[in-house]
Design a protein around this motif. Structure first.
Motif, short mmCIF file in Angstrom:
data_model
loop_
_atom_site.label_atom_id
_atom_site.label_comp_id
_atom_site.label_asym_id
_atom_site.label_seq_id
_atom_site.Cartn_x
_atom_site.Cartn_y
_atom_site.Cartn_z
N GLN A 123 -23.38 -17.17 -25.47
CA GLN A 123 -23.17 -16.66 -24.18
C GLN A 123 -21.89 -16.45 -23.49
O GLN A 123 -21.35 -15.27 -23.31
N GLN A 124 -21.08 -17.50 -23.24
CA GLN A 124 -19.78 -17.51 -22.96
C GLN A 124 -19.08 -16.59 -23.75
O GLN A 124 -18.07 -16.04 -23.38
N THR A 125 -18.91 -16.66 -25.10
CA THR A 125 -18.18 -15.99 -26.11
C THR A 125 -18.33 -14.41 -25.68
O THR A 125 -17.46 -13.74 -25.79
N LYS A 126 -19.57 -13.93 -25.47
CA LYS A 126 -19.91 -12.60 -25.20
C LYS A 126 -19.24 -12.24 -23.78
O LYS A 126 -18.59 -11.19 -23.73
N GLU A 127 -19.24 -13.18 -22.86
CA GLU A 127 -18.69 -12.79 -21.47
C GLU A 127 -17.30 -12.75 -21.67
O GLU A 127 -16.58 -11.88 -21.09
N ILE A 128 -16.50 -13.84 -22.42
CA ILE A 128 -15.05 -13.35 -22.76
C ILE A 128 -14.73 -12.11 -23.43
O ILE A 128 -13.85 -11.58 -22.84
N LEU A 129 -15.68 -11.61 -24.31
CA LEU A 129 -15.13 -10.37 -24.95
C LEU A 129 -15.32 -9.09 -24.02
O LEU A 129 -14.82 -8.40 -23.95
N VAL A 159 -16.71 -23.96 -37.58
CA VAL A 159 -16.43 -25.06 -36.73
C VAL A 159 -15.35 -24.73 -35.47
O VAL A 159 -15.48 -24.88 -34.32
N GLY A 160 -14.04 -23.80 -35.99
CA GLY A 160 -13.29 -23.61 -34.99
C GLY A 160 -13.22 -22.22 -34.53
O GLY A 160 -12.43 -21.49 -34.41
N SER A 161 -14.79 -21.91 -34.07
CA SER A 161 -14.88 -20.25 -33.62
C SER A 161 -15.17 -20.49 -32.19
O SER A 161 -15.71 -21.45 -31.79
N PHE A 162 -15.16 -19.51 -31.48
CA PHE A 162 -15.46 -19.23 -30.05
C PHE A 162 -16.88 -19.57 -29.84
O PHE A 162 -17.35 -20.60 -28.85
N LYS A 194 -14.55 -10.58 -31.30
CA LYS A 194 -15.82 -9.84 -31.93
C LYS A 194 -16.15 -10.44 -33.48
O LYS A 194 -17.38 -10.50 -33.79
N ASP A 195 -15.23 -10.76 -34.02
CA ASP A 195 -15.16 -11.13 -35.38
C ASP A 195 -16.16 -12.42 -35.50
O ASP A 195 -17.03 -12.65 -36.38
N ASP A 196 -16.01 -13.25 -34.47
CA ASP A 196 -16.48 -14.78 -34.35
C ASP A 196 -17.99 -14.45 -34.22
O ASP A 196 -18.82 -14.91 -34.70
N LEU A 197 -18.41 -13.38 -33.27
CA LEU A 197 -19.64 -13.06 -32.94
C LEU A 197 -20.32 -12.70 -33.98
O LEU A 197 -21.55 -12.87 -34.25
N LEU A 198 -19.74 -11.62 -34.80
CA LEU A 198 -20.37 -11.14 -35.95
C LEU A 198 -20.66 -11.96 -36.90
O LEU A 198 -21.72 -12.14 -37.54
N ASP A 199 -19.72 -12.97 -37.31
CA ASP A 199 -19.82 -13.94 -38.11
C ASP A 199 -20.93 -14.95 -37.91
O ASP A 199 -21.69 -15.40 -38.69
N ALA A 200 -21.00 -15.24 -36.30
CA ALA A 200 -22.10 -16.19 -36.05
C ALA A 200 -23.46 -15.88 -36.28
O ALA A 200 -24.39 -16.72 -36.35
N ALA A 201 -23.72 -14.56 -36.65
CA ALA A 201 -24.95 -14.06 -37.11
C ALA A 201 -25.35 -14.86 -38.27
O ALA A 201 -26.69 -14.94 -38.34
N GLU A 202 -24.50 -15.00 -38.97
CA GLU A 202 -24.67 -15.70 -40.36
C GLU A 202 -24.50 -17.15 -40.37
O GLU A 202 -25.12 -18.01 -40.62
#
Lengths: 292, 292
Positions: free
Chosen positions: B253-259, B243-246, B231-239
């Motif tokens: 899309q796949q990150t959201k599915e994993i969550l 490199v080493g994030s989901f 979830k942190d990775d997803l929120l960060d991705a908005a900004e």
């Protein structure tokens, strides 16, 4: 010579044998650490091994072994304790050498950990060893849980804010203002003394000695720790008198007298433990006599 | 509001109350630390207090409290464990912020420890907290030695080379080469997941749950830890996509599915534990929903 096996009788060992026995035990312990085979953690393990595997005299573990042997307890019994104390000692050297502490490039004639692996990995190596020391005790003494817990409390107190780390913090201030003799003693008792003390005290607890004898062993460990520090100060003073050293605070003559007193006191404590000859007596005397 | 006393009934608390209860327990713990009244160590204690006393959400301790409450065990019973885990978490933040690691000047809107007290003292503060975590467990659980030893082994494994510190070492390499999904998961399970996992698993052990339930709690802790990271990775991705994030490794899309999968899995595990409503369910759902 062949490495002594775990069932070698202690009476046949000298301090060099004991050091090699500890070196061997360290290498075997590191081999049991199963880590994921992935970059980063492999480098971390290499960095931990670099400092932990190539120990110096193994002074603290040897002290634990000697105490056990003096009470006819097999060194194997105190080995997990000896290794845990050595892990703490090793981590403290790695962190001490970092640029923000003493900024040392060499230790025992070899490049310091951060010079080889970088500051970040060296910091993590120290953290890993510190953490592992307690885990190693918890796993090793799981069949004697009350003993294990007592040892962990002892090691934590001797190495954290109430012991080694606290002593390092006090020492930092001595660079700014010359301490009194009492302050200097307190600093050394905490910074280097506490870990040497518990090498003896912890071994005494493991050997199942009486409360009174454990107390005597604690005082013995304290005397040995301080005597070694003062002898180092005296030898250093031949070249340069450090601000926060015994010769700088009370002069050369009184420093020598303190060393004599401590050496005598250690022998008296050994005598109270029924030890009047053998390697522990020799160790105390050889510190008094040593020229480096 | 008045601080809840130690006998406050858990059912009357919300997460803000729990956080304040932990804050209060931290302050009372620090007050028990009797140190010599001498410069250096006073500064060290101030530095430890600066980071430990002003914790953030106290996410890990609150997890332990929630697990205990779910099984009608008084939070006081898991408090020493919760505080030990929080000491490890706090030390890791202090060391992470150091110039040789992330070189951060601010944390939670305040200057980082080394910005206030200097790098040397910050390094020692981290070492002191790490050391104290194990001593605190050893002293707190001395009347249940087997339990205490088990907890110390668990905490050491989760926070050292096999856990958090190992994960940090792996993460360092990800700056150089983009990881696979498996490598990324492993890194997070070790770096941040392990400590969150044992907040739940350790509390389950203290509550005396069966082996099977402890195993379920372990999986629950793993799922919660990874779900929070993702979830942190997803929120960060908005900004900005690290490199080493989901999102960087498998896409948004796949990150959201994993969550989604992890959130569902956590609820199933809670259901297996007989928990179908209440603050643990809410915590899992609110992570899925949160916008910061």
């Amino acid at each position: 010579m062949a490495k002594p096996s775990l069932i070698t009788l202690p009476s046949k060992m000298n301090n060099q044998d004991r050091k090699e026995w500890v070196d061997d035990a360290v290498d075997r312990l590191i081999e049991t650490w199963q880590i994921p085979q992935i970059q980063g953690i492999l480098k971390l393990k290499e960095s931990v091994t670099y400092s932990f595997s190539r120990g110096g005299k193994r002074f603290r573990p040897v002290l634990s072994l000697l105490l056990a042997e003096s009470f006819a307890v097999h060194p194997q019994k105190v080995l997990p304790w000896a290794l845990a104390v050595e892990m703490i000692h090793t981590y403290s050297l790695i962190h001490d050498d970092l640029p923000c502490m003493d900024n040392d490039d060499f230790r025992r004639g070899e490049p310091t950990n951060h010079k080889v692996f970088g500051e970040t990995t060296a910091l993590l190596s120290g953290d890993a060893l510190l953490t592992q020391a307690f885990g190693h005790l918890a796993v090793s003494y799981r069949d004697e849980a009350a003993l294990g817990l007592k040892l962990i409390a002892l090691l934590s107190e001797a190495s954290g804010i109430f012991g080694m780390v606290g002593g390092q913090a006090i020492d930092l201030e001595f660079q700014k203002q010359k301490p009194s003799l009492e302050e200097l003693k307190l600093m050394h008792e905490m910074k280097t003394g506490a870990l040497i003390r518990v090498s003896v005290e912890g071994a005494a607890i493991i050997c199942g000695l009486s409360g009174a004898k454990i107390q005597t062993c604690r005082q013995l460990g304290e005397a040995i720790g301080l005597a070694f520090q003062i002898k180092d100060d005296l030898l250093d003073a031949a070249e340069k008198t450090e601000v926060g050293s015994f010769p700088a605070v009370v002069g050369l003559q009184q420093t020598k007298e303190i060393l004599s007193d401590l050496t005598l006191q250690a022998k008296k404590l050994l005598s109270q433990l029924g030890i009047s000859e053998g390697p522990l007596i020799e160790l105390v005397q050889s510190n008094f006599d040593r020229e480096k």
